[in-house]
Design an enzyme around this catalytic site. Structure first.
Site, PDB file in Angstrom:
ATOM      1  N   SER A 145      35.646   6.010  -8.155  1.00  0.00           N
ATOM      2  CA  SER A 145      36.443   6.488  -7.025  1.00  0.00           C
ATOM      3  C   SER A 145      37.681   5.604  -6.853  1.00  0.00           C
ATOM      4  O   SER A 145      37.570   4.384  -6.816  1.00  0.00           O
ATOM      5  CB  SER A 145      35.562   6.428  -5.785  1.00  0.00           C
ATOM      6  OG  SER A 145      36.314   6.898  -4.719  1.00  0.00           O
ATOM      7  N   GLY A 146      38.836   6.217  -6.742  1.00  0.00           N
ATOM      8  CA  GLY A 146      40.072   5.458  -6.535  1.00  0.00           C
ATOM      9  C   GLY A 146      40.730   5.031  -7.829  1.00  0.00           C
ATOM     10  O   GLY A 146      41.739   4.342  -7.819  1.00  0.00           O
ATOM     11  N   THR A 203      42.080  12.151  -9.597  1.00  0.00           N
ATOM     12  CA  THR A 203      42.709  13.328  -8.992  1.00  0.00           C
ATOM     13  C   THR A 203      44.206  13.335  -9.282  1.00  0.00           C
ATOM     14  O   THR A 203      44.783  14.375  -9.614  1.00  0.00           O
ATOM     15  CB  THR A 203      42.426  13.343  -7.486  1.00  0.00           C
ATOM     16  OG1 THR A 203      41.029  13.205  -7.306  1.00  0.00           O
ATOM     17  CG2 THR A 203      42.895  14.621  -6.860  1.00  0.00           C
ATOM     18  N   ASN A 245      39.292   4.430  -1.506  1.00  0.00           N
ATOM     19  CA  ASN A 245      40.410   5.343  -1.740  1.00  0.00           C
ATOM     20  C   ASN A 245      40.698   6.090  -0.435  1.00  0.00           C
ATOM     21  O   ASN A 245      39.787   6.630   0.191  1.00  0.00           O
ATOM     22  CB  ASN A 245      39.989   6.338  -2.840  1.00  0.00           C
ATOM     23  CG  ASN A 245      41.119   7.277  -3.219  1.00  0.00           C
ATOM     24  OD1 ASN A 245      42.161   7.309  -2.569  1.00  0.00           O
ATOM     25  ND2 ASN A 245      40.905   8.046  -4.279  1.00  0.00           N
ATOM     26  N   SER A 302      39.905  10.111  -1.096  1.00  0.00           N
ATOM     27  CA  SER A 302      38.872  10.191  -2.114  1.00  0.00           C
ATOM     28  C   SER A 302      38.275  11.597  -2.147  1.00  0.00           C
ATOM     29  O   SER A 302      37.939  12.172  -1.105  1.00  0.00           O
ATOM     30  CB  SER A 302      37.801   9.164  -1.787  1.00  0.00           C
ATOM     31  OG  SER A 302      36.758   9.272  -2.707  1.00  0.00           O
ATOM     32  N   SER A 303      38.167  12.152  -3.360  1.00  0.00           N
ATOM     33  CA  SER A 303      37.571  13.490  -3.460  1.00  0.00           C
ATOM     34  C   SER A 303      36.060  13.326  -3.287  1.00  0.00           C
ATOM     35  O   SER A 303      35.449  12.527  -3.984  1.00  0.00           O
ATOM     36  CB  SER A 303      37.834  14.110  -4.819  1.00  0.00           C
ATOM     37  OG  SER A 303      39.084  13.694  -5.301  1.00  0.00           O
ATOM     38  N   GLY A 310      33.264   9.552 -10.853  1.00  0.00           N
ATOM     39  CA  GLY A 310      32.814   8.726 -11.965  1.00  0.00           C
ATOM     40  C   GLY A 310      31.529   8.023 -11.606  1.00  0.00           C
ATOM     41  O   GLY A 310      30.988   8.211 -10.513  1.00  0.00           O
ATOM     42  N   GLU A 330      28.968   5.688 -10.266  1.00  0.00           N
ATOM     43  CA  GLU A 330      29.027   4.948  -9.006  1.00  0.00           C
ATOM     44  C   GLU A 330      27.888   3.955  -8.946  1.00  0.00           C
ATOM     45  O   GLU A 330      26.724   4.314  -9.102  1.00  0.00           O
ATOM     46  CB  GLU A 330      28.945   5.914  -7.822  1.00  0.00           C
ATOM     47  CG  GLU A 330      30.265   6.010  -7.075  1.00  0.00           C
ATOM     48  CD  GLU A 330      30.243   7.034  -5.964  1.00  0.00           C
ATOM     49  OE1 GLU A 330      29.211   7.200  -5.306  1.00  0.00           O
ATOM     50  OE2 GLU A 330      31.295   7.679  -5.779  1.00  0.00           O
TER      51      GLU A 330
HETATM   52  N1  LIG Z   1      49.441   7.394 -11.829  1.00  0.00           N
HETATM   53  C1  LIG Z   1      49.519   6.909 -10.597  1.00  0.00           C
HETATM   54  N2  LIG Z   1      50.682   6.450 -10.132  1.00  0.00           N
HETATM   55  C2  LIG Z   1      50.766   5.955  -8.884  1.00  0.00           C
HETATM   56  N3  LIG Z   1      49.756   5.881  -8.018  1.00  0.00           N
HETATM   57  C3  LIG Z   1      48.550   6.339  -8.423  1.00  0.00           C
HETATM   58  C4  LIG Z   1      48.384   6.877  -9.724  1.00  0.00           C
HETATM   59  N4  LIG Z   1      47.093   7.237  -9.830  1.00  0.00           N
HETATM   60  C5  LIG Z   1      46.501   6.933  -8.648  1.00  0.00           C
HETATM   61  N5  LIG Z   1      47.372   6.401  -7.785  1.00  0.00           N
HETATM   62  C6  LIG Z   1      47.090   5.925  -6.421  1.00  0.00           C
HETATM   63  O1  LIG Z   1      45.728   5.721  -6.266  1.00  0.00           O
HETATM   64  C7  LIG Z   1      45.180   6.522  -5.215  1.00  0.00           C
HETATM   65  C8  LIG Z   1      43.812   7.031  -5.603  1.00  0.00           C
HETATM   66  O2  LIG Z   1      43.911   7.967  -6.650  1.00  0.00           O
HETATM   67  P1  LIG Z   1      42.951   9.212  -6.791  1.00  0.00           P
HETATM   68  O3  LIG Z   1      43.472  10.019  -7.918  1.00  0.00           O
HETATM   69  O4  LIG Z   1      42.770   9.886  -5.512  1.00  0.00           O
HETATM   70  O5  LIG Z   1      41.617   8.544  -7.197  1.00  0.00           O
HETATM   71  P2  LIG Z   1      40.251   9.230  -7.581  1.00  0.00           P
HETATM   72  O6  LIG Z   1      40.502  10.697  -7.596  1.00  0.00           O
HETATM   73  O7  LIG Z   1      39.940   8.678  -8.915  1.00  0.00           O
HETATM   74  O8  LIG Z   1      39.309   8.807  -6.559  1.00  0.00           O
HETATM   75  C9  LIG Z   1      46.141   7.629  -5.029  1.00  0.00           C
HETATM   76  O9  LIG Z   1      46.125   8.067  -3.719  1.00  0.00           O
HETATM   77  C10 LIG Z   1      47.466   6.965  -5.401  1.00  0.00           C
HETATM   78  O10 LIG Z   1      47.972   6.275  -4.287  1.00  0.00           O
HETATM   79 MG   LIG Z   2      39.565  12.108  -6.586  1.00  0.00          MG
END
Ligand SMILES: Nc1ncnc2c1ncn2[C@@H]1O[C@H](COP(=O)(O)OP(=O)(O)O)[C@@H](O)[C@H]1O
Ligand SMILES: [Mg+2]
Length: 1109
Positions: free
Chosen positions: A110-111, A115, A160, A163-164, A390, A392
């Site tokens: 997560s984070g 996404t 996050n 977070s999804s 992923g 956890e």
């Molecule tokens: N490629 C990227 N460039 C800039 N910031 C990113 C990038 N990927 C993730 N982030 C930052 O990290 C945060 C968490 O990403 P997210 O995709 O929501 O994580 P996950 O889906 O894996 O939990 C996002 O809100 C964003 O602020």
């Molecule tokens: Mg996510």
């Protein structure tokens, strides 16, 4: 702009290694260090073969611009530095061009950026695939499904902010051209426990906060909500607001996205109603109430909230209230109702809230799918994007059922990864015709089996426990596990029969541990049974089904008593297992592309790289495994053409050009470089290199050679540059020299030319002067000759003239002398015949004769005796001129005398008067000429004869000179009155014409002046002496037909009586004295209005106007 034809490679300007396969030596430390080095240089992407490792930068990097999209578009995977776009491009192109369905598997904790990565992939594909209004709408709907799902399925967690809390798999469908047609979304296991309870520092799903912050007053009122978060028990209070997140703005985005995706207004409204109902459910509280049987029954504390929920959802309040207090159990066609205690009531409430929300979420996904599904039935190509939670592991051992499920899913993904990667590897070897060598790697199938085995799997056992009659607890479940799985290599527990781990005090009694492929995870068994059961009392689902709310009714189909089904609904575990199985089946048919996301730190901060944290993730993501698998055969492979192109400078035969097949070229090259034969293999189209060391050796040689080549190129270039520069200078020098020479010659020539002209001019001048001198001399000679000749001729002529004159004089003298001589001779001869002075006598006689003749002729030509006859004969001789005029004058005088001599005394008097009148008025008054012919009669009125005037006659004893009727002009208005005017030797008298009475009498001495105009009128004024007796009324103004006669006689009488000349003024404007006023009498000519009679008018007290025709 034409794309530059530069052959670039991943290997150019590489920081660390861009592909972990090339890492040498390969171990955890070098792996982490490589990641760190690249991360520090903002290189967040690294490859493991075709897998992309992505580190979350936690800051926006300038690497997703449209220019970058263009850069990566249609380029080979290894051509540019590692990027998520390279993977997206590769996937999209093999989908479009090679007709291979694709899936993009994004994993990580997560984070870690899963996404975001999935959105980047989708946006890249959207940017490069077809364009057009219809396509754009599809794209827009696909992209806009994200904000809707994120609002309902994402929450702020400690890891996050967005977070999804669900797994998502989205199939994007394309037509044969690669244009998007639509999509299908599948969701996995929403974390619904979050609805009723959130861990510390975390929030509920975004949508709750968004409605409360961003909903209009009107909306909140309709939903019976209040804006204050603290009013709702389900909203954890400690972190309701998140930094950098604007819930209100996000709410607007979500509504807009819902509209774009195609939600109708009433649907949106229903969705919000359900959300509101869930929120309000949390506020229902229960209290115990003792019953007769001694058991506690729960009762709702405050029914207000319940009432509002029922109003909002159209549920019968009493039904719902009862469902919170009783539970009906059906056994053997018999219904038994039992009361619920307070704890059970709370459990029922929360179960309802969780179910409502998670079913709403699933409904949303279905609804979105309805909108975005492809409209055509044509064959579709599919690209699946999997964004799933992923691995956890909560380090504090708080891992529960959810983590177990999630990790199971990841285990499955890992398996499919291994299978597909190895399969692909093998396929490639076969394709390339390379001998297959067995690859050693860890296959996690054994772990999957531990979990999912239909008989002995943990999930199967859990189900079994849940269905087993009798008391079922988490502990009995653990016991069962201990029995069945005790011997399994990857299962550990304190209580296991074989007490292998009894000494392991790190493992608590109520836990079990599984050694996942990515590491050991300890699960707490508490809650497993409940969560797997996912129990919702039937009374509640029936109450929901009865709701007068179409959406809620749809969400609880099992509540329909007609479809009553005594069979238990499938457990959460088995549901999940089934959906994972479908997903795996789906993925297996597709070409996989991996993005493995890594979180560099726990603080959501940029630039921080926590080695331990990354190491942990690298481990459980099995990345080293990944590299090993990839390197099991050959570490590096490359088609022959780019390989030859890259290294051809290392061998004389291949440099600069190799003519022949690239494969032979590479062979020659590798032989020449003496690379051991076991280090490489020749495939059909690719060269396979076993060890990265070999590649790096090649790279080093290339680098060295490039430097040499650069020097060579530099040398040649410098030589060429100097040569061309020299040639240019030489050419320029020649040009300059030629120009200069020309210029110098021109100057010299100009100088010579001007000197020649000077010399020439001098010579010409000299010549000209000489000629001039000669010419002048000649001219002077000619002139001299002429002069001499002229003088000579002159002399000759004068001499001749003199001679001729002499001769003439002589001749004249001769003639005179001759005449004198002759005269003398004649006079001498005739002197004797003449008397002396006879000439004078003769001339006198002739003159007398002429005068006599003149007078005699005059006698006959005499004119008449009338004094007015103007005739007189013409003069015969000039010398008689004065005589002739004198004679005329004398004759006229004489005949006038003769005429006068005939007059009597009476006539003489009349003529005297006429003469007097002529002197006074001739050429002064226009009336005068008319009076010349009239005889002056004086007494026109016979006073003595008319008896009417006897009294008048008696009053006047003197001789009357004038008696006449005149018009006296009235001084006031200019009107005329008849008066008798009498003039005697001493007086002027005025009398009435009818009676003869005397009106005024003026002594002549008092008359000072008579005034009249110069015109043809008879007006005249008689001015009187001022102060005299008669002057009381002022001067008189008369008009008379005999003005000339009267004025003449007045003048003459005054002169003879007073010896004074009466003043007669002739003027067209004069002043008269009327009593005290001086009045101007003015004569105006040309007024024909009253015929030929002059008229008189008093204009004002200063002016009297007489109009004369
Ligand atoms: N490629 C990227 N460039 C800039 N910031 C990113 C990038 N990927 C993730 N982030 C930052 O990290 C945060 C968490 O990403 P997210 O995709 O929501 O994580 P996950 O889906 O894996 O939990 C996002 O809100 C964003 O602020
Ligand atoms: Mg996510």
């Amino acid at each position: 702009m034409a794309k530059m034809e530069t052959k670039t490679s991943l290997l150019d300007n590489m920081i660390g290694v861009g592909d972990m396969v090339l890492l040498e030596p390969l171990n955890e430390d070098t792996f982490i260090n490589n990641l760190k080095k690249r991360f520090d240089h903002s290189e967040i992407y690294t490859y493991i073969g075709s897998v992309v490792i992505s580190l979350n930068p936690y800051r926006s990097l300038p690497i997703y611009s449209p220019e970058k999209v263009e850069e990566y578009r249609n380029r080979n995977f290894y051509e540019l530095s590692p990027h998520i776009f390279a993977l997206s491009d590769e996937a999209y192109r093999s989908l479009r061009d090679q007709d291979k369905d694709q899936c993009i598997l994004i994993t990580g904790e997560s984070g870690a950026g899963k996404t975001e990565a999935s959105k980047l992939v989708m946006s890249y594909v959207a940017a490069v695939c077809g364009k057009g209004a219809e396509v754009n709408q599809v794209k827009e709907q696909l992209l806009q499904s994200n904000p809707v799902l994120e609002a309902f399925g994402n929450a702020k967690t400690v890891r996050n902010d967005n977070s999804s809390r669900f797994g998502k798999y989205m199939d994007i469908e394309f037509d044969f051209k690669g244009d998007p047609l639509g999509g299908v979304i599948s969701n996995y296991l929403l974390e619904k426990s979050r609805v009723v309870k959130q861990p510390r520092g975390e929030r509920n799903f975004h949508i709750f906060y968004q409605i409360l912050s961003g909903g209009s007053e009107d909306l909140l009122c309709r939903l019976k909500l209040e804006r204050d978060f603290s009013r709702y028990n389900y909203l954890g209070l400690d972190s309701a607001r998140v930094n950098g997140v604007d819930d209100a703005a996000n709410f607007r985005t979500v509504r807009n996205a819902m509209q774009i995706v195609g939600f109708m207004d009433h649907e949106t409204q229903s969705v919000f109603e359900v959300v509101a109902a869930v929120l309000k459910l949390g506020n229902i509280e229960f209290k115990p109430e003792s019953r007769v049987n001694g058991l506690d029954e729960s009762k709702i504390k405050d029914k207000n909230e319940l009432k509002e929920i029922c109003e909002l959802t159209g549920i019968d309040q009493s039904v719902l209230e009862r469902a919170f207090s009783f539970r009906t159990v059906e056994a053997k066609q018999e219904k038994v109702s039992t009361t619920l205690n307070v704890a059970q009531a709370y459990y029922a409430r929360d179960a309802l809230a969780k179910n409502l929300y998670s079913r709403l979420f699933s409904w949303l996904v279905t609804r979105i799918n309805e909108s975005i599904k492809a409209q055509t039935k044509v064959r579709k190509k599919v690209m699946g994007v999997l964004d799933i939670y992923g691995f956890e592991i909560f380090e504090d051992g708080e891992n529960s059922f959810e983590q177990f499920i999630i990790n199971y899913c990841n285990e499955k993904l890992q398996q499919i990864f291994i299978e597909l990667t190895l399969k692909e590897e093998q396929e490639e070897y076969i394709r390339e015709g390379i001998e297959w060598t067995h690859i050693e790697y860890f296959n996690n199938a054994i772990i999957c089996d531990l979990i999912e085995n239909n008989q002995t799997g943990i999930l199967a056992m859990l189900d079994e426990e849940c269905l087993r009659p009798g008391t079922v607890t988490d502990d009995t479940f653990l016991e069962k596990l201990n029995q069945i799985c005790a011997t399994h290599q990857h299962f550990e527990s304190r209580m296991s029969k074989c007490s292998r781990f009894l000494n392991d005090t790190s493992l608590p009694h109520c836990c079990f541990r599984i050694q996942h492929y990515a590491g050991k995870v300890m699960y707490q068994v508490e809650g497993f049974v409940d969560k797997n059961n996912d129990l919702l009392y039937r009374d509640l689902s029936q109450a929901m089904w009865k709701a007068n709310h179409s959406l809620i009714k749809d969400l609880f189909p099992e509540g329909n008593p007609a479809k009553i089904n005594l069979k238990r609904p499938p457990t959460a575990g088995s549901q999940f297992k089934a959906s994972v199985a479908t997903l795996m089946k789906n993925l297996q048919t597709k070409n996989p592309n991996y993005i493995r996301c890594i979180k560099p730190n726990d603080k959501k901060a940029a630039h921080i790289f926590n080695d331990a944290l990354v190491c942990h993730q690298v481990r459980y993501l099995g990345l080293l495994e990944n590299v090993r698998v990839r390197r099991a055969g050959y570490a590096f492979r490359q088609p022959y053409e780019p390989c030859l192109e890259r290294y051809k400078m290392l061998c004389k035969q291949t440099w600069p050009h190799w003519r022949g097949p690239a494969r032979d070229g590479v062979k020659v090259l590798f032989n020449d470089l003496e690379i051991p034969e076991e280090e490489y293999s020749f495939g059909r189209s690719k060269i396979f290199i076993r060890n990265p060391r070999t590649l790096f050796k090649l790279e080093d040689l290339r680098k060295q050679r490039l430097e040499d080549l650069a020097t060579l190129i530099q040398k040649i270039y410098r030589g060429w540059k100097c040569r061309t520069h020299f040639l240019l200078m030489k050419k320029s020098q020649i040009v300059i020299a030629s120009w200069y020479r020309r210029y110098a010659q021109q100057k010299k020539y100009q100088k010579i030319k001007s000197s020649a002209i000077v010399v020439q001019s001098y010579i010409r001048g000299w010549k000209a002067r000489k000629l001039l001198r000669e010419l002048k001399h000649q001219k002077r000679c000619n002139k001299a000759v002429t002069t001499i000749a002229a003088y000579w001729h002159g002399t000759q002529a004068r001499r001749e003239l003199k001679r001729l004159k002499e001769e003439a004089r002589r001749k004249h003298a001769v003639a005179v002398i001759w005449a004198y001589w002759l005269g003398l001779k004649v006079r001498r001869e005739y002197r004797k015949f003449f008397r002396a002075n006879a000439g004078k006598k003769i001339s006198e006689f002739i003159l007398q004769k002429i005068i006599q003749k003149y007078f005699l002729e005059m006698k006959t030509k005499m004119p008449s005796l009338s004094p007015v006859d103007k005739n007189w004969p013409a003069r015969p001789y000039l010398f008689l001129d004065s005589t002739h005029n004198e004679l005329k004058r004398i004759f006229h005088l004489w005949r006038c005398k003769k005429y006068r001599d005939q007059f009597t005394d009476q006539q003489k008097l009349v003529y005297e008067e006429k003469l007097e009148a002529s002197e006074l008025f001739k050429d002064k008054k226009a009336l005068y000429p008319a009076s010349v012919g009239q005889p002056f009669q004086g007494a026109y009125l016979e006073i003595s004869k008319n008896p009417k005037y006897k009294k008048l006659k008696d009053a006047v004893d003197e001789k009357i000179i004038i008696a006449e009727v005149v018009n006296k002009i009235n001084r006031a208005n200019g009107k005329a009155t008849s008066r008798i005017f009498l003039l005697t030797n001493s007086n002027v008298l005025l009398a009435d014409q009818k009676s003869g009475n005397i009106k005024s009498e003026v002594p002549l001495g008092d008359v000072t002046k008579v005034s009249m105009s110069s015109q043809n009128d008879g007006f005249f004024a008689v001015h009187l002496k001022e102060g005299s007796g008669a002057a009381g009324k002022g001067d008189f103004l008369f008009s008379s037909d005999h003005l000339i006669e009267m004025a003449t006689k007045l003048y003459r009488t005054t002169l003879s009586q007073t010896k004074q000349k009466l003043n007669i003024e002739i003027s067209d404007e004069f002043l008269v004295q009327f009593r005290q006023d001086k009045v101007c009498v003015k004569f105006i000519q040309g007024n024909q209005r009253n015929g030929n009679v002059p008229t008189c008018k008093r204009k004002n007290n200063r002016l009297l106007e007489v109009a004369v025709p």
